[in-house]
Design an enzyme around this catalytic site. Structure first.
Site, mmCIF file in Angstrom:
data_model
loop_
_atom_site.group_PDB
_atom_site.id
_atom_site.type_symbol
_atom_site.label_atom_id
_atom_site.label_comp_id
_atom_site.label_asym_id
_atom_site.label_seq_id
_atom_site.Cartn_x
_atom_site.Cartn_y
_atom_site.Cartn_z
ATOM 1 N NE ARG A 1 7.840 -2.703 6.106
ATOM 2 C CZ ARG A 1 6.371 -2.480 6.239
ATOM 3 N NH1 ARG A 1 5.555 -1.957 5.408
ATOM 4 N NH2 ARG A 1 6.041 -3.280 7.408
ATOM 5 N NE ARG B 1 -4.414 -0.810 9.773
ATOM 6 C CZ ARG B 1 -3.479 -0.578 9.328
ATOM 7 N NH1 ARG B 1 -3.390 0.398 8.609
ATOM 8 N NH2 ARG B 1 -2.366 -1.347 9.317
ATOM 9 N NE ARG C 1 6.472 -0.630 10.074
ATOM 10 C CZ ARG C 1 5.470 -0.541 9.284
ATOM 11 N NH1 ARG C 1 5.629 0.158 8.061
ATOM 12 N NH2 ARG C 1 4.342 -1.037 9.794
ATOM 13 N NE ARG D 1 1.697 -5.080 11.038
ATOM 14 C CZ ARG D 1 3.073 -4.788 10.291
ATOM 15 N NH1 ARG D 1 3.993 -5.029 10.524
ATOM 16 N NH2 ARG D 1 2.868 -4.128 9.256
ATOM 17 C CE LYS E 1 -1.877 -0.867 4.155
ATOM 18 N NZ LYS E 1 -1.148 -2.203 4.426
HETATM 19 P P1 AP5 Z 1 4.789 -1.541 1.817
HETATM 20 O O1 AP5 Z 1 4.706 -0.791 0.847
HETATM 21 O O2 AP5 Z 1 5.623 -1.039 3.026
HETATM 22 O O3 AP5 Z 1 3.540 -2.154 2.391
HETATM 23 P P2 AP5 Z 1 2.182 -1.715 3.093
HETATM 24 O O4 AP5 Z 1 1.167 -2.389 2.662
HETATM 25 O O5 AP5 Z 1 2.514 -0.094 3.349
HETATM 26 O O6 AP5 Z 1 2.771 -2.401 4.405
HETATM 27 P P3 AP5 Z 1 2.535 -1.722 5.995
HETATM 28 O O7 AP5 Z 1 3.436 -2.720 6.897
HETATM 29 O O8 AP5 Z 1 3.182 -0.365 6.103
HETATM 30 O O9 AP5 Z 1 1.132 -2.007 6.498
HETATM 31 P P4 AP5 Z 1 0.289 -1.900 7.610
HETATM 32 O O10 AP5 Z 1 -1.045 -1.642 7.084
HETATM 33 O O11 AP5 Z 1 0.713 -3.135 8.658
HETATM 34 O O12 AP5 Z 1 1.332 -0.901 8.429
HETATM 35 P P5 AP5 Z 1 1.037 0.620 8.721
HETATM 36 O O13 AP5 Z 1 2.138 1.262 8.852
HETATM 37 O O14 AP5 Z 1 -0.155 1.276 8.035
HETATM 38 O O15 AP5 Z 1 5.762 -3.010 1.248
HETATM 39 C C1 AP5 Z 1 6.296 -4.078 2.124
HETATM 40 C C2 AP5 Z 1 7.309 -4.284 1.654
HETATM 41 O O16 AP5 Z 1 7.242 -5.195 0.589
HETATM 42 C C3 AP5 Z 1 8.529 -3.405 1.352
HETATM 43 O O17 AP5 Z 1 9.671 -3.656 1.714
HETATM 44 C C4 AP5 Z 1 8.241 -2.959 -0.100
HETATM 45 O O18 AP5 Z 1 9.541 -2.769 -0.655
HETATM 46 C C5 AP5 Z 1 7.934 -4.498 -0.641
HETATM 47 N N1 AP5 Z 1 7.265 -4.536 -1.775
HETATM 48 C C6 AP5 Z 1 6.143 -3.526 -2.036
HETATM 49 N N2 AP5 Z 1 5.236 -4.116 -3.476
HETATM 50 C C7 AP5 Z 1 6.193 -5.074 -3.664
HETATM 51 C C8 AP5 Z 1 6.058 -5.890 -5.023
HETATM 52 N N3 AP5 Z 1 5.068 -5.730 -5.773
HETATM 53 N N4 AP5 Z 1 7.205 -6.813 -5.055
HETATM 54 C C9 AP5 Z 1 7.969 -7.294 -4.031
HETATM 55 N N5 AP5 Z 1 7.984 -6.371 -2.864
HETATM 56 C C10 AP5 Z 1 7.035 -5.326 -2.947
HETATM 57 O O19 AP5 Z 1 0.535 0.396 10.454
HETATM 58 C C11 AP5 Z 1 1.040 0.008 11.263
HETATM 59 C C12 AP5 Z 1 0.361 -0.040 12.550
HETATM 60 O O20 AP5 Z 1 -0.185 1.331 12.896
HETATM 61 C C13 AP5 Z 1 -0.650 -1.058 12.733
HETATM 62 O O21 AP5 Z 1 -0.141 -2.097 12.918
HETATM 63 C C14 AP5 Z 1 -1.794 -0.381 13.678
HETATM 64 O O22 AP5 Z 1 -1.299 -0.740 14.927
HETATM 65 C C15 AP5 Z 1 -1.250 1.293 13.659
HETATM 66 N N6 AP5 Z 1 -2.413 2.152 12.640
HETATM 67 C C16 AP5 Z 1 -2.147 2.559 11.136
HETATM 68 N N7 AP5 Z 1 -3.184 2.790 10.792
HETATM 69 C C17 AP5 Z 1 -4.227 2.705 11.679
HETATM 70 C C18 AP5 Z 1 -5.730 2.888 11.665
HETATM 71 N N8 AP5 Z 1 -6.260 3.456 10.645
HETATM 72 N N9 AP5 Z 1 -6.391 2.644 12.871
HETATM 73 C C19 AP5 Z 1 -5.899 1.774 13.943
HETATM 74 N N10 AP5 Z 1 -4.420 1.663 13.796
HETATM 75 C C20 AP5 Z 1 -3.702 2.117 12.713
HETATM 76 MG MG MG Z 2 2.802 1.145 5.007
#
Ligand code: AP5
Ligand code: MG
Length: 214
Positions: free
Chosen positions: A127, A88, A160, A171, A13
Site C-alpha cells: 500500500r 471499532r 504508512r 493491528r 474498507k
Molecule cells: P485499504 O482500502 O487501504 O484497506 P483498509 O481496510 O482501509 O485498511 P486500513 O489499514 O486503512 O485499516 P485500518 O483499519 O487498520 O486503518 P485506519 O486508518 O482505519 O486497502 C489496503 C491495501 O489493499 C491498499 O493498498 C489497497 O489498494 C489494496 N486493496 C484494497 N482492496 C483490494 C482488493 N480487493 N484486491 C487487492 N488489493 C486491494 O486506522 C489506523 C489506526 O488509527 C488504527 O490502528 C488506530 O490506531 C487508529 N484508529 C482509527 N480509527 C479508530 C477508532 N475508531 N478507534 C480507535 N482507534 C482508531
Molecule cells: Mg483505511
C-alpha cells in the site's frame, strides 16, 4: 443511507468506502484519515493519537467518539455517510447507537469486508498512501499513474508508519480482540452484510452495489 464499514486492517474498507461515497453522493468519514491529518498538522489530538497508532493500538474511545459524533452532526452528513474505521470497539458502537437515537436514526448497513489474515500483510506492504488528500494505492493492484506520486493532488506517496509488518501483526491481533465482536453486534441489529474482500476491487464494489441498490 448510513453505512459503516467493518473488516480487518487492509481488508479494503477505505478503498470501497471512497467508491461508495462517490457513487451515492455521501461523505466518506475515516477516523484513521482524521487522525493522520491531525498528526500531519501537529495538533494535540494528533500527538496523542500517534503514540497509539505507531504501536498498532487503538486510540482511546473517549478521544474517538466525540470526534465522530461531532462529524456526523454536520450539515453535509444529513443525508447519510459512510463511516470507515469507526466503530471499532463495542463501547464505540454503543456510543454511535446512542448518538443516532438522539439524532433520530440508525445504521442502515454494516458492510463487513471479509479477508483472511494471510492476505493482509501482503496488501499492507504494497500500500502507498497520500497523507495530503487521503488517496490510497497499491503498487500492484491499484498503482498510481506515475510511480510514487498521487494521481489526485500530486503529493509524494508514502508507506504508512503503521504498515510495517511487525505493526500490522499487532493491528490484526487488536482487530480480532476488540473489533471482530462488532460483527455479532450488527448481526443482532439485523444490518450486517458480508462481502468477499479477497476478490478484485471492482468485483467487491459490484457486490456492495448489489446490496445498497443502484
Ligand atoms: P485499504 O482500502 O487501504 O484497506 P483498509 O481496510 O482501509 O485498511 P486500513 O489499514 O486503512 O485499516 P485500518 O483499519 O487498520 O486503518 P485506519 O486508518 O482505519 O486497502 C489496503 C491495501 O489493499 C491498499 O493498498 C489497497 O489498494 C489494496 N486493496 C484494497 N482492496 C483490494 C482488493 N480487493 N484486491 C487487492 N488489493 C486491494 O486506522 C489506523 C489506526 O488509527 C488504527 O490502528 C488506530 O490506531 C487508529 N484508529 C482509527 N480509527 C479508530 C477508532 N475508531 N478507534 C480507535 N482507534 C482508531
Ligand atoms: Mg483505511
Amino acid at each position: 443511507m448510513k453505512i459503516i464499514m467493518l473488516g480487518a486492517p487492509g481488508a479494503g474498507k477505505g478503498t470501497q468506502a471512497k467508491k461508495i461515497a462517490s457513487k451515492y453522493g455521501i461523505p466518506h468519514i475515516s477516523t484513521g484519515d482524521i487522525f493522520r491529518a491531525n498528526i500531519k498538522a501537529g495538533t494535540e489530538l494528533g500527538k496523542k493519537a500517534k503514540s497509539y497508532m505507531d504501536q498498532g493500538l487503538l486510540v482511546p474511545d473517549e478521544l474517538t467518539c466525540d470526534l465522530v459524533v461531532d462529524r456526523i452532526s454536520q450539515p453535509d452528513a444529513a443525508n447519510g455517510y459512510v463511516l470507515d474505521g469507526f466503530p471499532r470497539t463495542i463501547p464505540q458502537a454503543e456510543c454511535l447507537t446512542d448518538a443516532l437515537k438522539n439524532l433520530g436514526g440508525q445504521v442502515d448497513y454494516a458492510i463487513d469486508v471479509d479477508v483472511p489474515d494471510e492476505n493482509i500483510v501482503n496488501r499492507m506492504s504494497g500500500r502507498r498512501a497520500c497523507l495530503k488528500c487521503g488517496a490510497t494505492y497499491h503498487i500492484v493492484f491499484a498503482a498510481p499513474k506515475s510511480e510514487g506520486i498521487c494521481d489526485v493532488c500530486g503529493e509524494k506517496l508514502v508507506l504508512r508508519d503503521d504498515d510495517r509488518p511487525e505493526t500490522v501483526l499487532n493491528r490484526l491481533k487488536v482487530y480480532h480482540d476488540q473489533t471482530q465482536p462488532l460483527i455479532d453486534y450488527y448481526s443482532k441489529a439485523g444490518v450486517l452484510k458480508t462481502v468477499d474482500g479477497t476478490r478484485s476491487l471492482d468485483e467487491v464494489f459490484s457486490e456492495i452495489v448489489g446490496i445498497l441498490g443502484e
